[in-house]
Write a protein that holds these residues in place. Sequence first.
Motif, PDB file in Angstrom:
ATOM      1  N   LEU A  40       0.832  -1.206   0.000  1.00 15.47           N
ATOM      2  CA  LEU A  40       0.000   0.000   0.000  1.00 15.47           C
ATOM      3  C   LEU A  40       0.864   1.253   0.000  1.00 15.47           C
ATOM      4  N   MET A  41       2.000   1.180   0.701  1.00 19.01           N
ATOM      5  CA  MET A  41       2.920   2.316   0.720  1.00 19.01           C
ATOM      6  C   MET A  41       3.545   2.518  -0.655  1.00 19.01           C
ATOM      7  N   VAL A  42       3.769   1.432  -1.393  1.00 19.58           N
ATOM      8  CA  VAL A  42       4.276   1.551  -2.770  1.00 19.58           C
ATOM      9  C   VAL A  42       3.235   2.250  -3.644  1.00 19.58           C
ATOM     10  N   TYR A  53       9.956   5.825   1.091  1.00 14.85           N
ATOM     11  CA  TYR A  53      11.414   5.745   1.235  1.00 14.85           C
ATOM     12  C   TYR A  53      11.897   6.315   2.566  1.00 14.85           C
ATOM     13  N   LYS A  54      10.990   6.918   3.343  1.00 19.69           N
ATOM     14  CA  LYS A  54      11.351   7.391   4.680  1.00 19.69           C
ATOM     15  C   LYS A  54      11.020   6.340   5.743  1.00 19.69           C
ATOM     16  N   HIS A  55       9.815   5.748   5.635  1.00 21.86           N
ATOM     17  CA  HIS A  55       9.372   4.791   6.647  1.00 21.86           C
ATOM     18  C   HIS A  55       9.845   3.368   6.365  1.00 21.86           C
ATOM     19  N   ASN A  56       9.886   2.988   5.101  1.00 22.98           N
ATOM     20  CA  ASN A  56      10.246   1.610   4.740  1.00 22.98           C
ATOM     21  C   ASN A  56      11.717   1.506   4.306  1.00 22.98           C
ATOM     22  N   LYS A  57      12.584   2.038   5.134  1.00 21.62           N
ATOM     23  CA  LYS A  57      14.010   2.025   4.808  1.00 21.62           C
ATOM     24  C   LYS A  57      14.575   0.609   4.755  1.00 21.62           C
ATOM     25  N   ASP A  58      13.942  -0.316   5.497  1.00 26.41           N
ATOM     26  CA  ASP A  58      14.442  -1.694   5.491  1.00 26.41           C
ATOM     27  C   ASP A  58      14.371  -2.310   4.095  1.00 26.41           C
ATOM     28  N   GLY A 138       2.411   3.442   9.537  1.00 25.75           N
ATOM     29  CA  GLY A 138       3.648   4.178   9.321  1.00 25.75           C
ATOM     30  C   GLY A 138       3.416   5.645   9.055  1.00 25.75           C
ATOM     31  N   LYS A 139       2.172   5.995   8.730  1.00 26.24           N
ATOM     32  CA  LYS A 139       1.833   7.396   8.511  1.00 26.24           C
ATOM     33  C   LYS A 139       1.240   7.996   9.795  1.00 26.24           C
ATOM     34  N   GLU A 140       1.130   9.319   9.842  1.00 32.95           N
ATOM     35  CA  GLU A 140       0.683   9.998  11.054  1.00 32.95           C
ATOM     36  C   GLU A 140      -0.790  10.396  11.013  1.00 32.95           C
TER      37      GLU A 140
END
Length: 538
Positions: A40-42, A53-58, A138-140
């Motif tokens: 979903l973040m993609v 690219y900020k939250h899913n750095k792994d 991961g979002k606010e």
Amino acid sequence: MLVEIHCEKFRTTPVTFTEGLNAVVGDSVATNSIGKSTFLMVIDFVMGGDTFYKHNKDVIDELGHHEYFFKFEFDGIVHSFMRGTSNSDIIFKCTEDRIVRDSISTKEYREFLSDSYGINHLGLTFRKMVSLFSRIWGKENLDPYRPLTEHKKQKASESLVFALKLFEKYYSIENLTELLKEKDLEKKAFSDAFRENLIPKISKKKYIQNQITTEKISGELDDIKNHLEKYAVNIREIVNSEVEEIKSEKDNLLQSKLLVDIRLKRVEESLRQNRNVRSKKFDVLKKFFPEVLDKKIAEVEEFHSNIAKILKNELKASEKELLVEQSRINEVLAKLDEKMKSILSESSIDNPGVIVDRVYELSSNMRTANLENKYYDQNIELNQTVKNIKNELNELKKNLLAEIENLINTTLRDLSSFIYSSSKKSPYLSFTSSNYNYEIFEDTGTGKAYSNLVLFDWAVFMTSDIPILIHDSLLFKNVENEAVANMMSVYGNFNKQVFIAIDEVQKYGEEAEEVIDQHTVLRLSDNHVLYNKDWRKK
């Protein structure tokens, strides 16, 4: 609409999408960290978002920098793009077979999406519209009690402006808002000028004094103008007038000087006196009370000595201030004496220049008084104008927000009745001119709170031009199975694109499972994670 995402790092690629509901489905045991939220973040990433690219750095740490190719279709025309993680500020236009062509900035790309979705008339950027309604882990923006707040630092006033623009009400207050900004800038300019002494700031008392002064000066100037010939022959009348003013000012200063002299004399007398307490003063006391210890007497003596030191320092400070004031008064008195001497000296000669000097002095004093009062009036008028605009703006904004409030709450009641039954209270949105509140009645548990966040998004989605909706699986956790089953039928009836992540679909019943199966675009499980590398276990 979004029709495809391709990535060489995906285990299954490309992933294709349709109108309406698009579901990313997990397994029957709700296995975590298999890629549902990441996918979903993609989607948010290809929609111009930056959280991926900020939250899913792994993902980048494990896979290295990589690219996502994606396609949109608007009015039967396919538009292909590529965005990579190494330089995400650049979007590349591509051919349909993924050959990279021209590059554009993310700003240009977002403007393209806004134009293509037909929402650029609202005065909101594309990201401003879609980011709030992309509820992904991961979002606010996941606070169920603040559904119009995208991030923690966002002010309530920004949320209200967003709502007004989204529902096309902002144009009604736009002119007033701009006028208020303009007047606030003028007000700040006045405050800065006052603070830096660029223009004089006076009190109401001084304003009234200036009015009296200008009236008096105006009378004297008219008198000089009307009897110029007489004053040219007899300078003494003007001189007497000036001398009278100087004498009055001098009398006031002498009175002040007398008070300062008296206070100064008292302070100097106090400093000359020795007020320290000596132990010999306790001799008589010891005669009658021999049991009084010398140590206690010494402690009392030390205490009084310390007090005396403090008083002495304060007296010295007071003496210094009084001497400065005395010197200032003496200096002004000396200048007044010199001025009076000069006037009396000039008056002994038939000197028309005295008239010119007097007219100049009166005009200068009048100009100063008028200028001070002018700035006072302008400041008062400006403050009142700002106050009136704010009142008018708040009243208009309140009425416009009430219209939005009524529209959303009516939709919420209908949706809540379908999901929960009409016996339960629906959530309620309320606005003031500066804030908002989203009330969730009866059940304050996590599941009900998130389900009511879903209802809010639906209500806005159905009554505005929001182009897409993204809901992560966490919004369905702890919600009653029957309620989730009803939710799936609502999702399945949307015409605009909706992206959800969900797992354990079997527990929601056959009808819900059938809806989800029909709209599944990607299945993930413990043995089939999103990417072709599984880094959950080291």
